[in-house]
Design a protein around this motif. Structure first.
Motif, short mmCIF file in Angstrom:
data_model
loop_
_atom_site.label_atom_id
_atom_site.label_comp_id
_atom_site.label_asym_id
_atom_site.label_seq_id
_atom_site.Cartn_x
_atom_site.Cartn_y
_atom_site.Cartn_z
N TRP A 258 0.83 -1.20 0.00
CA TRP A 258 0.00 0.00 0.00
C TRP A 258 0.87 1.26 0.00
O TRP A 258 1.98 1.26 0.52
N PRO A 259 0.34 2.33 -0.55
CA PRO A 259 1.05 3.61 -0.43
C PRO A 259 1.10 4.09 1.02
O PRO A 259 0.29 3.68 1.86
N ALA A 260 2.06 4.96 1.30
CA ALA A 260 2.19 5.53 2.64
C ALA A 260 0.86 6.16 3.06
O ALA A 260 0.23 6.89 2.28
N GLY A 261 0.46 5.89 4.28
CA GLY A 261 -0.79 6.43 4.78
C GLY A 261 -1.99 5.55 4.54
O GLY A 261 -3.09 5.82 5.05
N TYR A 262 -1.82 4.46 3.76
CA TYR A 262 -2.93 3.56 3.45
C TYR A 262 -2.71 2.15 3.97
O TYR A 262 -3.61 1.32 3.89
N ALA A 647 -13.37 20.39 6.25
CA ALA A 647 -12.61 19.38 6.99
C ALA A 647 -12.23 18.26 6.03
O ALA A 647 -13.11 17.65 5.41
N VAL A 648 -10.94 18.02 5.88
CA VAL A 648 -10.42 17.00 4.97
C VAL A 648 -9.92 15.85 5.82
O VAL A 648 -9.03 16.02 6.66
N ASN A 649 -10.48 14.67 5.59
CA ASN A 649 -10.11 13.49 6.37
C ASN A 649 -9.47 12.46 5.45
O ASN A 649 -10.16 11.69 4.78
N ASP A 650 -8.15 12.45 5.39
CA ASP A 650 -7.42 11.48 4.58
C ASP A 650 -6.94 10.35 5.49
O ASP A 650 -5.74 10.12 5.65
N ASP A 651 -7.90 9.68 6.09
CA ASP A 651 -7.62 8.62 7.06
C ASP A 651 -8.69 7.55 6.89
O ASP A 651 -9.81 7.83 6.46
N ASP A 652 -8.33 6.30 7.24
CA ASP A 652 -9.30 5.21 7.12
C ASP A 652 -10.37 5.24 8.20
O ASP A 652 -11.37 4.52 8.09
N ARG A 653 -10.17 6.05 9.23
CA ARG A 653 -11.16 6.15 10.30
C ARG A 653 -12.03 7.38 10.10
O ARG A 653 -11.53 8.44 9.71
N PRO A 654 -13.34 7.27 10.39
CA PRO A 654 -14.18 8.47 10.34
C PRO A 654 -13.64 9.51 11.33
O PRO A 654 -13.06 9.16 12.37
N TRP A 655 -13.85 10.76 11.00
CA TRP A 655 -13.44 11.86 11.87
C TRP A 655 -14.70 12.37 12.57
O TRP A 655 -15.52 13.06 11.96
N ALA A 656 -14.84 11.98 13.81
CA ALA A 656 -15.99 12.40 14.61
C ALA A 656 -15.47 13.22 15.77
O ALA A 656 -14.72 12.73 16.61
N SER A 657 -15.85 14.50 15.81
CA SER A 657 -15.29 15.38 16.81
C SER A 657 -16.22 16.58 17.00
O SER A 657 -17.26 16.70 16.33
N GLU A 658 -15.84 17.43 17.91
CA GLU A 658 -16.48 18.73 18.06
C GLU A 658 -15.45 19.78 17.69
O GLU A 658 -14.29 19.69 18.08
N VAL A 659 -15.87 20.73 16.88
CA VAL A 659 -14.97 21.79 16.47
C VAL A 659 -15.38 23.09 17.15
O VAL A 659 -16.56 23.46 17.16
N SER A 660 -14.41 23.71 17.78
CA SER A 660 -14.63 25.02 18.41
C SER A 660 -14.22 26.09 17.42
O SER A 660 -13.09 26.09 16.92
N VAL A 661 -15.14 26.98 17.09
CA VAL A 661 -14.86 28.07 16.16
C VAL A 661 -15.02 29.38 16.91
O VAL A 661 -16.09 29.67 17.46
N ARG A 662 -13.93 30.16 16.94
CA ARG A 662 -13.94 31.41 17.71
C ARG A 662 -13.48 32.57 16.83
O ARG A 662 -12.62 32.41 15.99
N PRO A 677 -20.73 20.14 15.77
CA PRO A 677 -20.37 18.73 15.56
C PRO A 677 -19.67 18.57 14.21
O PRO A 677 -20.02 19.22 13.23
N LEU A 678 -18.66 17.71 14.20
CA LEU A 678 -17.92 17.45 12.97
C LEU A 678 -17.98 15.96 12.69
O LEU A 678 -17.58 15.13 13.52
N ARG A 679 -18.50 15.61 11.52
CA ARG A 679 -18.60 14.21 11.11
C ARG A 679 -18.09 14.10 9.67
O ARG A 679 -18.74 14.55 8.74
N VAL A 680 -16.93 13.50 9.52
CA VAL A 680 -16.35 13.35 8.19
C VAL A 680 -16.04 11.86 7.97
O VAL A 680 -15.23 11.30 8.69
N PRO A 681 -16.67 11.23 6.98
CA PRO A 681 -16.37 9.82 6.72
C PRO A 681 -14.90 9.64 6.33
O PRO A 681 -14.19 10.58 5.99
N ALA A 682 -14.45 8.40 6.37
CA ALA A 682 -13.07 8.08 5.98
C ALA A 682 -12.80 8.54 4.56
O ALA A 682 -13.66 8.43 3.68
N ARG A 683 -11.61 9.08 4.34
CA ARG A 683 -11.14 9.50 3.02
C ARG A 683 -12.16 10.42 2.34
O ARG A 683 -12.44 10.28 1.15
#
Length: 814
Positions: A258-262, A647-662, A677-683
């Motif tokens: 696999w390529p790096a990161g995958y 939000a760019v999620n270049d990861d195999d795991r979903p990105w589920a988080s809370e984002v603080s914007v100030r 709330p931040l919900r970004v599926p994998a890749r």
């Protein structure tokens, strides 16, 4: 087969051309592999070509002819024995003589040559002489014979099969090398040898790894020959028919590369043995990796994508363009290549494009990329010029392509064969049809010869006719189709204009800056040192390079008056410009499927587009790329007439988080804060709308928008730096000695943007762990500096020319 290198006892002497008196009539020890410049440098006959203005003083070497000679002992060929003298690489125009007999002539740096010496080799001493002729003079003769063809630079580099950038480029010196740049060997055998081993590696639908080994055999006489191939303990044997054989080894449940990161990048040892009866007479080893690779170019509702697909998964290509890592190629070691590729991986890259004005990269380079999971896009060596398709060039192009395609098939990192760099674009936009008046210019290579060779010898990999390239009747640099090079930015427009286009794949884009301070002052010793001092200008090869630097700077940062501030400002602006482009391109995934920055590395100390300078030091751009290519990225981008958080999620795991914007003041007062709330599926990429209150500053010159998750942060001022009311001295710092170096503990008393410790100004070997870290009031950050130096005054690491930020440039206005 017995292979013995012929690397000892070589002597170099000048035999023609405008050679200086100090060099004429002298014979000096020569290294093989090597180069005439390096031999003369070791002998003290020329100054270092990279230092100050020495490049210009060595222009005489363009038209020099050289004699390389050695004497080696050997035995004459026995009856029935084959003996060949093998040159893996000759730079470039040469005549080869053994014991006074002319073996042949060469005019191609990109291929190897073999000469039958059975009738010439004798018992005892044998004299080998290689006469190297001026490649420039040769190219001029060929150009006169075949007709003038346009090119990007004055010398006719397109009329000889030699590394184009050897003749100078807008980042490289005009030091036209000559020498035996790859090994020389005497090979001898009695029955047969392996003339070629070409593994084609694929993965069957059930996960079985398939290694189909194509073998060419050079036999002395008819014999009972067979091939045995072994992979992962699995052994297959077939008989040789004529002079060829194909043997297939299956590896059930093969681990995928696999390529790096995958994923991981496992490699398997392949051993190929040639047997005469039951006796092994020759063997070869390769390392292979199991993976599939294609490029998706199926038309869609936008146009034509250009998306790499590895093992069935679509990949966003994060990376950079690669040039030869030293103008003198024989100084490039495997360790140096490993260091450079490690730097690329540490900057979150997964692809390097070997640019077409250089070379077919070495097996060492590919081995290193195989091990680290770095995909390699390999250009055929054609760049920025029209190329004749007639003899004597056509047969050389075919020979070099066949040799190198076959040589590289084993490497899993090799992802794409590309026909050329910018030549299709050149024909479309640079006035070539009128200049050519019907003469050939290379299209037959890119559309017919090269794809046919790839299809025959390496059908497991995709081929593209060029870069940039758009299929059909579309302009080759169309942003909706194929690959694009973005050079309006840098050449003509501000870097914010990257947002004018969302290409399907951006294969080149970049911005210049000088090298790091330690590299610059090691090689350029002007007094005073300024952007227009003589040696500095010789190390700035771009047309109107300094003018473009200054114009690109003026829209964003305060215009500095001192050279030290100019050096920092241009480096910072380079980092800002290119990371701005990366964030924009990544925010448009999957429409945009790749961003390859121009360029990762340098071949000498120069003001250029590189992230890593000629001494291997990382410029601020390098750290900006590491941030911009991070697996998880937050960036503020315009969408539909307003700004949104992407939000760019270049990861195999979903990105589920809370984002603080100030939205807060530079002094730290929070004016508006929203938690989303931040919900970004994998890749994947997700857009988050922002409330009007976040986007409407009360005092735009003194406020900043900050979005934060545990994984990422976006910092978004409302004006350009030159308009912002920065505190010019927002930092306090303490330097503490730690094992292996020092720690610089920094605290911000006001908003501090892009804080950097330029540690090489204090110790040339100093390397800092991070650069361009923005701090809010009250925040702290520790920078770790690795160095072998024991500093008499460690506080120098917090001095005003070392601990820098964008704020420090505003001091020039106060």
């Amino acid at each position: 087969m017995i292979r013995r290198t012929v690397h000892e006892g070589w002597q170099l002497s000048a035999v023609g051309g405008p050679v200086p008196e100090a060099v004429a009539g002298r014979a000096v020890p020569a290294e093989v592999p090597g180069s005439a410049h390096l031999d003369l440098l070791r002998a003290g006959l020329i100054p270092d070509p990279y230092l100050d203005r020495n490049e210009a003083e060595l222009a005489w070497a363009h038209r020099a002819d050289w004699r390389l000679a050695t004497t080696f002992t050997a035995e004459a060929a026995r009856p029935g024995e084959r003996v060949e003298l093998v040159f893996d690489g000759i730079d470039t125009v040469a005549a080869i003589e053994l014991n006074g007999t002319l073996l042949g002539r060469t005019a191609n740096m990109h291929r190897g040559y073999r000469f039958d010496v059975r009738e010439v080799l004798r018992d005892g001493d044998n004299e080998l002489v290689v006469t190297l002729f001026s490649a420039l003079a040769h190219a001029e003769r060929v150009e006169r014979e075949l007709g003038w063809r346009d090119r990007a630079y004055p010398h006719p580099f397109n009329a000889v099969r030699k590394m184009a950038c050897s003749f100078g480029w807008d980042w490289g010196p005009d030091l036209q090398t000559a020498g035996l740049w790859k090994p020389v060997a005497l090979e001898r055998w009695d029955s047969a040898r392996l003339a070629g081993v070409r593994p084609l590696v694929t993965v069957d639908p059930d996960g079985t790894g398939r290694v189909e080994v194509h073998v060419d055999v050079d036999a002395v006489a008819a014999a009972d020959l067979s091939i045995v191939a072994t992979v992962d303990g699995r052994r297959e044997r077939v008989a040789v028919s004529g002079d060829r054989a194909v043997v297939t080894v299956l590896v059930p449940g093969a681990r995928l590369w696999w390529p790096a990161g995958y994923g991981e990048h496992p490699l398997y040892d392949l051993r190929v043995a040639l047997l005469a009866g039951e006796e092994e007479v020759d063997s070869a080893q390769r390392r292979v990796g199991f993976r599939t690779i294609t490029v998706d170019t199926e038309p869609d509702g936008i146009g034509t994508p250009f998306t790499f697909v590895v093992n069935g998964r679509r990949i966003f290509a994060k990376g950079a363009n690669w040039i030869p890592d030293d103008h003198f190629l024989t100084r490039i070691t495997r360790e140096r290549l490993a260091r450079r590729v490690d730097q690329a991986v540490a900057a979150n890259m997964n692809m390097l494009r070997v640019w077409g004005g250089g070379i077919y990269e070495t097996d060492d380079f590919y081995d290193v990329c195989d091990e680290r999971g770095v995909l390699v896009w390999q250009d055929f060596p054609f760049a920025c010029a029209a190329y004749a398709e007639e003899e004597p060039l056509r047969s050389e192009v075919e020979a070099e392509a066949r040799q190198n395609v076959a040589r590289l098939t084993a490497h899993p990192s090799l992802a794409l064969w590309n026909g050329n760099n910018e030549n299709l674009w050149g024909y479309a936009d640079w006035g070539w049809p009128e200049q050519l008046q019907g003469r050939t210019w290379g299209l037959g290579y890119y559309r017919e010869l090269l794809p046919a060779i790839v299809a025959e010898l390496d059908p497991t990999r995709p081929y593209a006719p060029g870069s940039p390239y758009s299929p059909g009747e579309v302009h080759p640099n169309d942003d909706a189709h194929g690959t694009r090079h973005e050079w309006e930015v840098w050449n003509r427009v501000d870097y914010t204009r990257y947002r004018d286009h969302a290409p399907r794949f951006c294969a080149e884009f970049g911005f210049q800056a000088p090298p790091t301070w330690a590299t610059l002052t090691r090689w350029v010793r002007d007094e005073p040192l300024t952007p227009t001092s003589p040696a500095f200008l010789l190390h700035q090869k771009a047309e109107d390079g300094n003018g473009k630097l200054d114009r690109g700077l003026a829209s964003h940062l305060p215009v500095p008056e001192s050279f030290e501030d100019w050096h920092w400002a241009t480096q910072l602006n380079q980092a800002r410009a290119v990371s701005f482009g990366v964030a924009h391109f990544r925010s448009h995934w999957p429409r945009t499927a790749g961003a390859l920055v121009w360029q990762l590395n340098d071949c000498w100390p120069v003001t250029s587009w590189s992230a890593i300078d000629g001494d291997g030091r990382e410029k601020p751009l390098y750290y900006a790329l590491r941030h911009a290519f991070a697996p998880r990225l937050l960036t503020v981008q315009p969408r539909g007439g307003t700004d949104v958080l992407v939000a760019v999620n270049d990861d195999d795991r979903p990105w589920a988080s809370e984002v603080s914007v100030r939205r807060l003041t530079f002094a730290g007062e929070v004016l508006v804060e929203v938690r989303l709330p931040l919900r970004v599926p994998a890749r994947s990429v997700a857009e988050v709308g922002l409330a009007e209150a976040l986007l409407t500053p009360t005092d735009p010159e003194a406020e900043v928008l900050v979005a934060t998750t545990p994984d990422a942060r976006a910092v978004h001022p409302f004006r350009e730096d030159r308009e912002l009311a920065y505190d010019p001295a927002p930092l306090t710092a303490e330097v503490v000695a730690v094992p292996g170096g020092y720690r610089v503990d920094v605290r911000a008393t006001s908003f501090a943007r892009d804080v950097a410790v330029l540690a090489d100004r204090v110790a040339p070997d100093a390397v800092v762990d991070d650069v361009l870290v923005s701090l809010l009031p009250g925040e702290r950050h520790s920078f770790t500096v690795r160095t072998t130096a024991e500093l008499a005054d460690p506080s120098a690491l917090a001095g005003p020319l070392v601990l820098r930020s964008a704020n420090s440039l505003s001091a020039v206005l106060t």
